[in-house]
Design a protein around this motif. Structure first.
Motif, PDB file in Angstrom:
ATOM      1  N   ALA A   1     -17.026  -3.810  -6.920  1.00  0.00           N
ATOM      2  CA  ALA A   1     -17.366  -2.706  -6.170  1.00  0.00           C
ATOM      3  C   ALA A   1     -17.718  -2.638  -4.971  1.00  0.00           C
TER       4      ALA A   1
ATOM      5  N   ASP B   1     -15.927  -2.518  -1.313  1.00  0.00           N
ATOM      6  CA  ASP B   1     -16.131  -1.510  -0.228  1.00  0.00           C
ATOM      7  C   ASP B   1     -16.299  -2.173   1.043  1.00  0.00           C
TER       8      ASP B   1
ATOM      9  N   GLU C   1     -12.613  -3.180   2.563  1.00  0.00           N
ATOM     10  CA  GLU C   1     -11.752  -1.949   2.856  1.00  0.00           C
ATOM     11  C   GLU C   1     -11.498  -1.793   4.000  1.00  0.00           C
TER      12      GLU C   1
ATOM     13  N   CYS D   1      -3.973  -4.231  -2.496  1.00  0.00           N
ATOM     14  CA  CYS D   1      -3.999  -2.857  -1.746  1.00  0.00           C
ATOM     15  C   CYS D   1      -3.071  -3.322  -0.268  1.00  0.00           C
TER      16      CYS D   1
ATOM     17  N   GLU E   1      -7.913   3.710  -2.446  1.00  0.00           N
ATOM     18  CA  GLU E   1      -8.455   4.842  -3.297  1.00  0.00           C
ATOM     19  C   GLU E   1      -8.294   4.862  -4.682  1.00  0.00           C
ATOM     20  N   GLN E   2      -7.212   4.253  -5.094  1.00  0.00           N
ATOM     21  CA  GLN E   2      -6.522   4.314  -6.493  1.00  0.00           C
ATOM     22  C   GLN E   2      -7.087   3.188  -7.249  1.00  0.00           C
ATOM     23  N   VAL E   3      -8.009   2.113  -6.575  1.00  0.00           N
ATOM     24  CA  VAL E   3      -8.729   1.160  -7.446  1.00  0.00           C
ATOM     25  C   VAL E   3     -10.024   1.544  -7.691  1.00  0.00           C
ATOM     26  N   GLN E   4     -10.644   1.180  -9.052  1.00  0.00           N
ATOM     27  CA  GLN E   4     -11.909   1.313  -9.228  1.00  0.00           C
ATOM     28  C   GLN E   4     -12.299  -0.051 -10.090  1.00  0.00           C
ATOM     29  N   LEU E   5     -13.404  -0.506  -9.875  1.00  0.00           N
ATOM     30  CA  LEU E   5     -13.896  -1.793 -10.199  1.00  0.00           C
ATOM     31  C   LEU E   5     -15.263  -1.462 -11.221  1.00  0.00           C
ATOM     32  N   ARG E   6     -15.017  -2.333 -12.499  1.00  0.00           N
ATOM     33  CA  ARG E   6     -16.228  -2.131 -13.237  1.00  0.00           C
ATOM     34  C   ARG E   6     -17.295  -3.025 -12.680  1.00  0.00           C
TER      35      ARG E   6
ATOM     36  N   GLN F   1     -10.063  -0.989 -13.025  1.00  0.00           N
ATOM     37  CA  GLN F   1      -9.656   0.631 -13.581  1.00  0.00           C
ATOM     38  C   GLN F   1      -8.741   0.949 -12.347  1.00  0.00           C
TER      39      GLN F   1
ATOM     40  N   ARG G   1      -7.203   4.607 -10.940  1.00  0.00           N
ATOM     41  CA  ARG G   1      -7.286   6.202 -11.057  1.00  0.00           C
ATOM     42  C   ARG G   1      -6.025   6.575 -11.406  1.00  0.00           C
TER      43      ARG G   1
END
Lengths: 198, 198
Positions: A93, A97, A100, A169, A192-197, B195, B197
């Motif tokens: 994550a 960041d 991006e 992305c 903005e749609q991606v989240q990482l564990r 993950q 969103r």
């Protein structure tokens, strides 16, 4: 006397930049007028008023001229890496960041000349050889992003993953509309749609 | 008489498969013995005991033979798409849930012959032309995954994004170790870290 005071690297660099610029402009004009497949390296060198040896000093082959801008983008990443000093990203994550803003900057640079952007992708779409080269350059950008993270201390497996997600992305932004006017916004939306564990 | 009872498509398909197989095997042997750059289409056709016309009926050029397996993987996706009937994925998260088992199946097929897998990537690594073709084939797989989702009713922008993220996971698996024995596990681990969103 003043010539002697100029560092030789600076002169060489300027000469190199000018030669590359003439070759790219000559190639662009010839590709548009006659089609990529009907233009030879000899034609390009003649129009750019350089020798074939000079051409091959700067470009590996004819297709490479089409991607001169991508090469500049790769240099941009290296420049960012050498100038910026940031803390190490230890999680995917945090790594993404860090990537991006770099990817959005690359998108902004790639699409700054909107007409050039459209012509570039029209040319690529017509030639399987150029599509393949484009796919390779795109992966090279991801590998360079990964190397940047590793140079900042990020663990390799985290860096590879974050760079591939960042590339996904950017590719999404390109493939959704392939519109130079919305490329940055489309790419930001994908991030903005991606989240990482962690 | 029995020959007449066999459907002509079946005979043609078998003939095609055998010709392709001989060409791939002949090319593999020649590339290993003499190096990719020193082998011509004529050499491959001669060793496979087919004409050049037959060669070009099945393969666009010499490099395409190296990626015969990738073409089969693309066919696998199309096959899955035509046989399976699943509900439409309306969110990126649901779409990637549908792609994950397909990508893992592709990884399993790609790495089933571990020695062949290693030799394949060793050959590609040595030749920029093959690296470019490999990058293009990889993007083609993502485009095919995207098309599969769209055919199932997923909105295009969601499908493109999910396919690119799925590709990022597969590329991560490949780049982290590039080990045929752990490719499926490495790729699954990447999927587990993502993950999306809703």
């Amino acid at each position: 006397m003043s010539d002697i005071l100029v560092a030789p690297e600076s002169l060489t660099a300027r000469k190199k930049r000018r030669a590359q610029q003439s070759i790219v402009e000559a190639a662009d004009e010839l590709f548009r007028a006659h089609g990529f497949e009907n233009v030879s390296v000899t034609d390009i060198a003649a129009r750019a008023e350089v020798g074939r040896t000079t051409f091959f000093r700067y470009f590996g082959d004819k297709a490479e001229v089409v991607f001169a801008h991508e090469q500049q983008l790769l240099d941009t990443i290296t420049e960012i890496a050498s100038h910026e000093s940031v803390e190490t990203a230890h999680t995917p994550a945090k790594a993404i960041d860090q990537l991006e803003p770099i990817v959005l900057e690359l998108c902004a640079k790639a699409s700054a000349n909107a007409d050039g952007y459209v012509l570039h992708y029209e040319l690529i779409a017509k030639h399987p050889e150029l599509r393949a080269r484009d796919a390779l350059k795109t992966q090279l950008i991801a590998d360079t992003l990964s190397d940047l993270l590793i140079a900042r201390g990020t663990e390799e497996s985290v860096a590879i993953f974050a760079a591939q997600i960042a590339l996904a992305c950017a590719q999404t932004g390109r493939r959704r509309a392939n519109n130079p006017h919305t490329l940055v916004a489309d790419t930001r939306a994908a991030f903005e749609q991606v989240q990482l564990r962690a």
